[in-house]
Design an enzyme around this catalytic site. Structure first.
Site, mmCIF file in Angstrom:
data_model
loop_
_atom_site.group_PDB
_atom_site.id
_atom_site.type_symbol
_atom_site.label_atom_id
_atom_site.label_comp_id
_atom_site.label_asym_id
_atom_site.label_seq_id
_atom_site.Cartn_x
_atom_site.Cartn_y
_atom_site.Cartn_z
ATOM 1 N N ARG A 161 0.863 -1.176 0.000
ATOM 2 C CA ARG A 161 0.000 0.000 0.000
ATOM 3 C C ARG A 161 0.905 1.233 0.000
ATOM 4 N NH1 ARG A 161 -2.080 -3.545 3.945
ATOM 5 N NH2 ARG A 161 -4.162 -4.355 3.458
ATOM 6 N N LYS A 188 -2.196 -2.392 7.471
ATOM 7 C CA LYS A 188 -3.593 -2.179 7.812
ATOM 8 C C LYS A 188 -3.965 -3.055 8.991
ATOM 9 C CE LYS A 188 -8.095 -1.741 5.574
ATOM 10 N NZ LYS A 188 -8.838 -1.897 4.306
ATOM 11 N N HIS A 253 -2.705 2.275 -6.088
ATOM 12 C CA HIS A 253 -3.442 1.047 -5.782
ATOM 13 C C HIS A 253 -3.558 0.147 -7.010
ATOM 14 C CE1 HIS A 253 -5.157 -0.485 -2.141
ATOM 15 N NE2 HIS A 253 -6.192 -0.977 -2.786
ATOM 16 N N ARG A 256 -0.718 -2.138 -6.840
ATOM 17 C CA ARG A 256 -0.976 -3.212 -5.862
ATOM 18 C C ARG A 256 -1.867 -4.280 -6.485
ATOM 19 N NH1 ARG A 256 -1.380 -4.527 -0.344
ATOM 20 N NH2 ARG A 256 -3.440 -5.103 0.419
ATOM 21 N N HIS A 279 -3.988 -9.302 3.715
ATOM 22 C CA HIS A 279 -5.433 -9.467 3.844
ATOM 23 C C HIS A 279 -5.743 -10.411 4.999
ATOM 24 C CE1 HIS A 279 -6.389 -8.387 -0.646
ATOM 25 N NE2 HIS A 279 -6.098 -7.349 0.088
ATOM 26 N N TYR A 288 -9.332 -11.059 -7.189
ATOM 27 C CA TYR A 288 -8.334 -11.167 -8.256
ATOM 28 C C TYR A 288 -8.558 -12.393 -9.140
ATOM 29 C CZ TYR A 288 -6.222 -7.517 -5.525
ATOM 30 O OH TYR A 288 -6.020 -6.340 -4.855
#
Length: 308
Positions: A161, A188, A253, A256, A279, A288
């Site tokens: 990120r 995150k 992004h 990413r 994640h 994806y």
């Protein structure tokens, strides 16, 4: 009073160890809700106005504005958190959350934007050409162009990120003869993770470190005066290289997403991709596997190859 509410709510989120990005996102969502309330109800906002009826009205207004389902659901989730805080702080009576019974807007899975292999290769060629020119013709700009190039490559090769990228420190980079990795100290959700670096990423970082001034600054990427950089610096770098490559407007992004999609297309399992991306929920990574535009074009073009 509104600023008091928002500050107390932000402090509540910080106490619950929410990341700075989450705090900013939630408080911004509440600010937008309060602005809507004041404009549409023609009176000042008070937390006691946070009722199920008002939130349903707000959700309907967002739908009429053609807001994306993901945006609507996120704002309702922010209001649920805000309502919980208001109850715990004693501003409203305890009981059901004001968002109880408000169902999320259904959304069809759509693939995020990513670069296909051809555009990805074009972007990398453009970056290398720009660096080569800077090395021979623009020595004064060499460090900044090299820095920007390495930032873009690191995002492409690690899926960082942009907030994680600009917060990298020198100590977070571990390079050995034939291997290396970087450490994300607080991704995150304040999660720490280690990301292996492929040969291209290691080569790019090593080159940058050779030219980076030896200053008493712990940040990896620095500005002209030796200070740490901000996210907009990285975004400007991405936008500039993308424009030179005739790729249109590309965000950090998108890089990413490109990293993740490239791994999935090469058969890397979703659990590994999820770990690399940071994640927590594997369902987040499943996006994806959703076909993008180029995937669908290839599927249709297969008809030509099959003779119609």
């Amino acid at each position: 009073m509104i600023s008091t509410y928002l500050q107390e709510y932000a402090d509540y989120l910080k106490t619950n160890e929410r990341s700075p990005m989450t705090v900013a996102g939630y408080t911004n969502d509440i600010s937008l809700f309060i602005r809507w309330y004041v404009q549409n109800h023609k009176r000042d906002f008070d937390v006691s106005a946070l009722t199920n009826t008002i939130i349903r009205e707000y959700k309907q207004a967002l739908q009429q504005q053609n807001a994306r389902p993901r945006t609507i659901n996120r704002r309702v989730a922010s209001l649920a958190s805000f309502g919980l805080w208001a109850q715990q702080a004693g501003y409203v009576k305890s009981g059901p959350n004001p968002t109880d019974g408000i169902h999320p807007v259904k959304q069809t899975d759509s693939a995020p934007r990513w670069l296909d292999p051809r555009d990805r290769a074009r972007l990398l060629r453009t970056i290398d050409d720009e660096v080569n020119r800077a090395m021979t013709r623009f020595p004064r700009m060499r460090l900044l162009i090299l820095r920007d190039a390495v930032m873009v490559k690191v995002m492409l090769y690690t899926g960082l990120r942009v907030s994680e990228l600009v917060n990298l420190r020198l100590a977070d980079i571990i390079l050995e003869d034939s291997r290396g990795y970087l450490v994300v100290r607080a991704g995150k959700g304040s999660k720490r993770r280690e990301l292996p670096l492929n040969a291209e990423a290691r080569r790019a970082i090593k080159t940058y470190l050779q030219f980076r001034p030896d200053l008493p600054v712990e940040m990896l990427f620095i500005g002209q005066n030796g200070e740490g950089i901000e996210k907009r610096t990285a975004q400007r770098a991405v936008s500039r290289f993308a424009a030179q490559a005739n790729l249109g407007e590309i965000s950090c992004h998108v890089l990413r997403h490109t990293f993740a999609k490239s791994l999935v297309d090469r058969g890397v399992t979703l659990d590994k991709v999820a770990m690399l991306l940071g994640h927590e929920n594997l369902n987040t990574t499943r996006i994806y596997t959703t076909p993008g535009r180029s995937d669908l074009e290839q599927a249709v073009n297969a008809l030509d190859q099959a003779g119609g």
